[in-house]
Design a protein around this motif. Structure first.
Motif, mmCIF file in Angstrom:
data_model
loop_
_atom_site.group_PDB
_atom_site.id
_atom_site.type_symbol
_atom_site.label_atom_id
_atom_site.label_comp_id
_atom_site.label_asym_id
_atom_site.label_seq_id
_atom_site.Cartn_x
_atom_site.Cartn_y
_atom_site.Cartn_z
ATOM 1 N N GLY A 124 0.858 -1.172 -0.037
ATOM 2 C CA GLY A 124 0.171 -0.029 0.074
ATOM 3 C C GLY A 124 0.748 1.027 -0.005
ATOM 4 N N ASP A 125 0.364 2.332 0.578
ATOM 5 C CA ASP A 125 1.095 3.772 0.605
ATOM 6 C C ASP A 125 1.987 3.778 1.927
ATOM 7 O OD1 ASP A 125 -0.014 4.803 -1.490
ATOM 8 O OD2 ASP A 125 -2.132 4.756 -0.357
ATOM 9 N N ARG A 126 2.555 4.675 2.287
ATOM 10 C CA ARG A 126 3.325 4.740 3.582
ATOM 11 C C ARG A 126 2.453 4.679 4.740
ATOM 12 N NH1 ARG A 126 8.278 7.721 3.106
ATOM 13 N NH2 ARG A 126 8.647 8.311 0.934
ATOM 14 N N MET A 127 3.151 3.609 5.588
ATOM 15 C CA MET A 127 2.199 2.867 6.557
ATOM 16 C C MET A 127 3.125 2.951 7.804
ATOM 17 S SD MET A 127 0.624 -0.939 6.228
ATOM 18 C CE MET A 127 -0.065 -0.517 4.613
ATOM 19 N N PRO A 128 2.122 3.004 8.861
ATOM 20 C CA PRO A 128 2.899 3.061 10.151
ATOM 21 C C PRO A 128 3.388 1.559 10.427
ATOM 22 C CG PRO A 128 0.823 3.982 10.517
ATOM 23 C CD PRO A 128 0.956 3.546 9.034
ATOM 24 N N THR A 129 4.243 1.364 11.461
ATOM 25 C CA THR A 129 5.020 2.334 12.240
ATOM 26 C C THR A 129 6.124 2.996 11.794
ATOM 27 O OG1 THR A 129 6.033 0.620 13.333
ATOM 28 C CG2 THR A 129 4.069 1.021 14.145
ATOM 29 N N LYS A 130 6.805 2.263 10.475
ATOM 30 C CA LYS A 130 7.911 2.583 10.037
ATOM 31 C C LYS A 130 8.015 3.901 9.095
ATOM 32 C CE LYS A 130 11.921 0.468 8.171
ATOM 33 N NZ LYS A 130 12.598 -1.054 7.878
#
Length: 349
Positions: free
Chosen positions: A120-126
């Motif tokens: 997907g898109d930018r994702m927590p936690t990193k």
């Protein structure tokens, strides 16, 4: 509130002395109740953090995969029936080392090996760089095509991608909990072995900690997957490291004995050692990637050849790693990988 889910939550969240593992069926049901939002936000958040603290089992991961199988998307199978390689990367991306997965996929595709990735898109936690942004920077759009269009692209270019927000919105709705609980939930391991493809495939799953590899092997075995590969890769991906030993598991559960072949490979033994290329930003990465695909001697070149050669050795008729290295170099230097890249740009735009 789901009373059914509450009972499953009680089972995993009762503490170190009284908590119990879920059965495969219970785990599948828990995943279904989360995907359908029949469980409340409070219940979902509590379950994910409790399950992380308890640590999931291979049986529980198999159940979660059962639910993903039921609810998730699948690219239709290739008309050729050819086996597709599924290269995994943690959904929360990379932020220390340069990913070579998309470039490796291009080399394999050029050699006639179909490859699928997903994320997907930018994702927590990193909040690291996700695959979809890397592909987008390379002029390949995986956010828009339908599954049928993706199958067509896979047929024509040997590369496919499943974009989570578009194709699996039920799973995408669970992303927010990663930020709210502040830890990677068991879903992060599940995503490394999920296969959004309807045909024959070979999963390559990255891992960091040995217990995760054991969990992955148990889950896939229970799911009836007989052959797969695990890689102690860079940041949990299936990118082979250059500056340390690459620890790889080749699983063939059809064998009564020696179902696991353990490889320990050293890039330096093949003239491809050195520091893993460091991630700085997308602009720098794309400049490096394009120069590498042009056949230039870049810091990314040896990493790409090392990774591509390993997978060519495993999935083509290359008899050994040395032959596969020479094959990867020739595909790049003859401009064939660059041509494949431009072909993919044409169809996935």
């Amino acid at each position: 509130m789901s009373k059914e889910f509450r009972e499953l939550l009680r089972k995993v969240g009762s503490g170190p002395h009284t908590s119990k593992n879920l059965t495969r069926e219970e785990s599948a049901q828990a995943m279904k109740l989360m995907l359908t939002q029949e469980a409340t936000p409070a219940q979902i958040g509590a379950f994910l953090i409790a399950h992380r603290i308890k640590r999931p089992t291979g049986t529980e991961l198999a159940g979660m995969l059962d639910a993903f199988e039921q609810w998730g998307p699948k690219i239709p199978a290739l008309s050729s029936g050819q086996t597709v390689i599924v290269l995994s990367q943690p959904y929360d991306g990379r932020d220390r080392t340069c990913p070579v997965g998309p470039l490796t996929a291009l080399v394999l595709a050029t050699a006639g090996c179909p490859v699928i990735q997903h994320g997907g898109d930018r994702m927590p936690t990193k909040e690291g760089i996700p695959l979809v942004e890397l592909w987008e920077g390379l002029g390949v759009n995986w956010r828009s095509p339908s599954l049928l269009a993706t199958q067509d692209i896979l047929e024509k270019t040997n590369v496919g991608f499943v974009y989570l927000p578009k194709y699996f919105p039920e799973a995408q709705k669970l992303v927010i909990y990663r930020e709210e609980i502040g830890k990677r939930p068991p879903l992060a391991t599940l995503e490394l072995i999920w296969v959004p493809y309807a045909g024959k495939h070979h999963v390559v799953a990255g891992f960091v900690h040995p217990p995760t590899e054991n969990m992955i092997a148990e889950a896939l075995s229970l799911r009836g997957v007989s052959t797969f590969t695990t890689v102690k890769g860079l940041e949990g991906s299936c990118d082979l490291p250059q500056e340390r030993t690459a620890i790889i598991g080749l699983y063939d559960l059809t064998k009564a004995e020696n179902a696991l072949t353990r490889l320990r490979l050293h890039a330096a033994d093949f003239g491809l050692g050195g520091k893993n290329p460091v991630w700085t930003n997308l602009v720098d990465y794309l400049e490096l990637a394009q120069a590498t695909l042009n056949g230039e001697q870049t810091p990314l070149r040896s990493a790409l050849i090392w990774n591509s050669a390993f997978y060519l050795w495993q999935h083509t008729d290359a008899p050994n790693l040395e032959t596969a290295i020479a094959k990867a170099e020739k595909l790049i230097d003859d401009g064939l990988v660059k041509q494949q890249w431009h072909r993919l740009q044409l169809y996935a735009k």
